[in-house]
Design a protein around this motif. Structure first.
Motif, PDB file in Angstrom:
ATOM      1  N   ILE A 175       0.826  -1.210   0.000  1.00 27.00           N
ATOM      2  CA  ILE A 175       0.000   0.000   0.000  1.00 27.00           C
ATOM      3  C   ILE A 175       0.859   1.259   0.000  1.00 27.00           C
ATOM      4  N   ASN A 176       1.808   1.333   0.924  1.00 27.99           N
ATOM      5  CA  ASN A 176       2.556   2.581   1.124  1.00 27.99           C
ATOM      6  C   ASN A 176       3.562   2.883   0.026  1.00 27.99           C
ATOM      7  N   LEU A 177       4.200   1.843  -0.507  1.00 25.39           N
ATOM      8  CA  LEU A 177       5.248   2.051  -1.516  1.00 25.39           C
ATOM      9  C   LEU A 177       4.749   1.721  -2.917  1.00 25.39           C
ATOM     10  N   ILE A 205       2.793  11.371  -0.265  1.00 24.56           N
ATOM     11  CA  ILE A 205       2.894  11.625   1.164  1.00 24.56           C
ATOM     12  C   ILE A 205       3.850  10.598   1.759  1.00 24.56           C
ATOM     13  N   SER A 206       5.032  11.052   2.108  1.00 20.29           N
ATOM     14  CA  SER A 206       6.011  10.209   2.790  1.00 20.29           C
ATOM     15  C   SER A 206       5.953  10.555   4.278  1.00 20.29           C
ATOM     16  N   SER A 207       7.097  10.749   4.921  1.00 19.47           N
ATOM     17  CA  SER A 207       7.137  10.988   6.362  1.00 19.47           C
ATOM     18  C   SER A 207       8.560  11.332   6.764  1.00 19.47           C
ATOM     19  N   HIS A 252      14.655   6.369  11.436  1.00 20.91           N
ATOM     20  CA  HIS A 252      14.155   4.995  11.328  1.00 20.91           C
ATOM     21  C   HIS A 252      13.933   4.379  12.702  1.00 20.91           C
ATOM     22  N   SER A 253      12.675   4.341  13.113  1.00 23.46           N
ATOM     23  CA  SER A 253      12.300   3.894  14.447  1.00 23.46           C
ATOM     24  C   SER A 253      12.193   2.372  14.523  1.00 23.46           C
ATOM     25  N   ALA A 256      10.871   5.594   3.282  1.00 20.28           N
ATOM     26  CA  ALA A 256      12.174   5.876   2.671  1.00 20.28           C
ATOM     27  C   ALA A 256      12.138   5.522   1.188  1.00 20.28           C
ATOM     28  N   GLY A 257      11.457   4.431   0.880  1.00 20.35           N
ATOM     29  CA  GLY A 257      11.319   4.023  -0.518  1.00 20.35           C
ATOM     30  C   GLY A 257      10.539   5.024  -1.340  1.00 20.35           C
TER      31      GLY A 257
END
Length: 282
Positions: A114-116, A140-142, A148-149, A160-161
């Motif tokens: 989903i995110n990448l 929308i990244s972050s 990097h938690s 990051a990707g």
């Protein structure tokens, strides 16, 4: 830089009914933009469109960023309905809160999908339409792209990707007049973050995001950053601005490499020689 006026332009947003998506949609309508609202629930996006002014200025489509055919149908439909598609915001995203040793592999894959991959599919489906308007693609990244938690390997890797992918795609399509940006906010309150705070592991890790360096910022500042980023066609938006040095440090050399490493028609020439399968094997 000349302001990219949003009045009369069409902006598509994935994950439009979420906390950030809803707030951004409202801000864009206030700028006079027409909105193509994309999310999983057809009824929810239809209701959102009504609240934003109805079909002349806002219309909803059911779409799943995990399936490019639904994105293609929605973005094709939006372009036909409004007569143009200028800006696309890849906003859909999820999170997990567990270490590698515990996390189900399927949960990791879902975040990446989903995110990448969802951002890539959104941009891929949108490009033919946005290219016609020499428009803008925004992901929308972050700040998690740079900080990097633990317990969030899938999330930090995906964000990051997204940052790296936007940097690559920006080079691929700059000769088309299409610009690409990524947005990197710190923590702000949304239903997604409500889940993080409610999760025992997340609450222990971040302390409820009430104080210190992990304290929530106002969602209004994130929305303002996004809208301003589009209007200025920025390659990177960092919210709050005080985090800019942290965000830009990993890529300090990139603008130099972009400028001197890929001169003239190098990139368009390489694109012309490329294959749909990704390789031209002998």
């Amino acid at each position: 830089m000349t302001r990219y006026n949003l009045a009369g332009r069409t902006v598509a947003i994935t994950g439009s009914t979420g906390g950030l998506g809803s707030a951004v949609a409202q801000a864009l309508r206030e700028r006079g933009a027409n909105l193509a609202l994309l999310d999983l629930d057809a009824h929810a996006v239809s209701q959102q469109a009504v609240q934003l002014g109805g079909q002349n200025v806002a219309r909803g489509w059911a779409a799943d960023v995990r399936h490019i055919d639904t994105l293609q149908a929605a973005l094709d439909g939006a372009t036909e309905h409004f007569g143009r598609l200028d800006v696309v915001i890849a906003n859909a995203g999820i999170d997990t809160m567990a270490p590698m040793a515990k996390l189900d592999p399927e949960a990791f894959d879902r975040v990446i999908d989903i995110n990448l991959k969802g951002v890539w599919r959104t941009f891929r489906a949108a490009l033919p339409h946005v290219q016609e308007q020499r428009g803008h693609l925004l992901a929308i990244s972050s700040m998690a792209a740079f900080c990097h938690s633990p317990l969030q390997a899938s999330y930090t890797a995906s964000k990051a990707g997204v940052w790296a992918m936007c940097n690559s795609i920006r080079l691929e399509i700059r000769h088309l007049g299409v610009t690409v940006g990524s947005v990197h906010p710190t923590f702000f309150k949304t239903p997604l973050m409500d889940h993080v705070v409610a999760d025992p592991a997340g609450n222990t890790l971040w302390g409820g995001n009430q104080t210190g360096i992990f304290k929530f910022i106002d969602i209004k500042s994130v929305v303002k950053g996004i809208v301003t980023g589009i209007e200025r066609r920025k390659p990177m938006v960092v919210v709050p601005k005080s985090h800019t040095i942290v965000a830009k440090a990993p890529g300090l050399a990139r603008p130099i490499i972009d400028r001197i490493g890929f001169r003239g028609s190098t990139i368009p020439d390489a694109i012309a020689q490329s294959s749909r399968t990704g390789w031209n094997k002998p």
